[in-house]
Scaffold this active site. Structure first.
Site, PDB file in Angstrom:
ATOM      1  CG  ASP A 143      -2.028  -1.079   1.333  1.00 33.41           C
ATOM      2  OD1 ASP A 143      -1.692  -2.086   0.721  1.00 33.41           O
ATOM      3  OD2 ASP A 143      -2.917  -1.032   1.857  1.00 33.41           O
ATOM      4  CE  LYS A 206      -5.439   2.033   2.611  1.00 38.04           C
ATOM      5  NZ  LYS A 206      -4.173   1.458   3.403  1.00 38.04           N
ATOM      6  CE  LYS A 242      -6.921  -1.129   3.073  1.00 40.34           C
ATOM      7  NZ  LYS A 242      -5.528  -1.892   3.333  1.00 40.34           N
TER       8      LYS A 242
END
Length: 297
Positions: A143, A206, A242
Site C-alpha cells: 500500500d 484506496k 479499498k
C-alpha cells in the site's frame, strides 16, 4: 518531458472528470437511504469480515505485539471454523518477516504500507528500496500513497512515473495506491487521481491512510468507484477498491459495500477486488455475526 505530460492530459480527457460535488452527494444520499437496509444481512456481514485488512500501524508497534496480533488471526480459524478469516494483515514493512514467520493460516495475505507512508514525502529511491525489502521479507501486497503535493501542483508525470516504478518493483504482487482523498478535497481531483493511478498500474485504489482527516467518505468512495467502472469499460482491466480510515461501525461498512455493489456490481463482490482497511471493525462485525458482544481481536 512535455510529450509525456501531454500523455496524462490526453488520458484524463478520455474520461468525465468534470464532476459535481453536490450531485455526487445527492446520489450517494439516495443510495444510502434506499439501498443500505437491504444489505444488512448475516451473509453480507460475513462477507465484509472476509474483506478486512486487519491493520496495526502504531508508533508503539514492536515484534512482540505484532506476533500476538498475527497469532490471533491464526487462532480465529480454530475458534470460528465456519466464518472465513480476514483477507490480510497490514503492518509496517519492518514487521513483514515477523508476520510471515508467525502466520500459519492460508488465504490471509501480508500487506505492508510502504514508500514513505503516510506522507509519501521521501526520495523515490528510498520508496523503491523500502518496497523491495518488504516484498523480500514476505509482503504479498503493498500500500503506497500518491505524492499528493505533486498531483495538486499538476505534476502528473512525476506522480505517475513513481507509481509505475513501484508497480515494476511489485511485479505480480498487488499494489494498492492511496489517494488521501481528504487532502484532494474535490470530487474532480479524486476522479483524476483515481484514473491516473489506475493508468500507472494500480491494482487497487484506496481512499485514505487513516492518518489525516477527513479519511474515507461515501462521496469519495462513489467517485472512485465511478472511475473504476469507467476505466474498466475503457480498458477491460478490473481494479479493486479499498476504503480505509474512519470506518467506525458496521453501518459504515454496509454503506461502502452498498456503493460498490450499486456502482460496480456483483463482479466486485469478492475480497480480490474489495477490501476494508480497519481493525476496530473486526470485533464489531464479529459481534453482530455471532449475535453477542465479542472481543476476539
Amino acid at each position: 518531458m512535455a510529450e509525456n505530460s501531454n500523455r496524462y492530459i490526453e488520458t484524463l480527457a478520455k474520461y468525465n472528470t468534470s464532476v459535481s460535488d453536490e450531485n455526487i452527494k445527492r446520489v450517494v444520499d439516495e443510495i444510502i437511504n434506499q439501498k443500505v437496509a437491504e444489505n444488512n444481512t448475516q451473509e453480507v456481514k460475513e462477507f465484509l469480515f472476509n474483506c478486512i485488512d486487519l491493520t496495526s500501524l502504531n508508533t508503539t508497534d514492536c515484534d512482540e505485539n505484532i506476533m500476538k496480533f498475527t497469532s490471533n488471526v491464526n487462532k480465529f480459524d480454530e475458534t470460528y471454523p465456519d466464518i472465513k478469516n480476514v483477507a490480510a494483515i497490514c503492518v509496517f514493512p519492518c514487521f513483514a518477516e515477523i508476520v510471515k514467520d508467525t502466520l500459519e493460516v492460508e488465504d490471509v495475505n501480508i500487506a505492508c504500507v510502504s514508500a514513505g507512508f503516510p506522507s509519501s514525502q521521501t526520495f523515490t529511491e528510498v520508496k523503491i528500496a523500502e518496497t523491495a525489502m518488504a516484498i523480500k521479507d514476505g509482503a504479498d501486497e503493498i500500500d503506497i500513497v500518491i505524492p499528493v503535493g505533486k498531483f495538486l501542483n499538476g505534476n502528473y508525470e512525476e506522480m505517475c512515473d513513481e507509481i509505475e516504478e513501484l508497480k515494476a518493483v511489485c511485479g505480480e504482487h498487488h499494489l494498492k495506491v492511496i489517494l488521501e482523498t481528504g487532502a484532494l478535497k474535490t470530487a474532480e481531483n479524486i476522479k483524476k487521481a483515481s484514473i491516473l493511478s489506475m493508468y500507472s498500474g494500480a491494482d487497487f485504489i484506496k481512499t485514505s491512510t487513516g492518518k489525516q482527516q477527513p479519511a474515507a467518505t461515501p462521496e469519495a468512495a462513489y467517485t472512485m468507484c465511478q472511475a473504476i467502472k469507467e476505466y474498466h469499460e475503457m480498458t477491460g482491466r478490473k481494479v479493486g477498491f479499498k476504503p480505509a480510515g474512519g470506518i467506525n461501525s458496521v453501518n459504515d461498512a454496509l454503506i461502502y459495500y452498498t456503493i460498490v455493489k450499486e456502482v460496480l456490481g456483483e463482479e466486485w463482490m469478492t475480497n480480490k477486488l474489495f477490501r476494508l482497511g480497519t481493525s476496530r471493525l473486526a470485533n464489531l462485525l464479529l459481534s453482530e455475526i455471532l449475535h453477542k458482544e465479542t472481543k476476539f481481536f
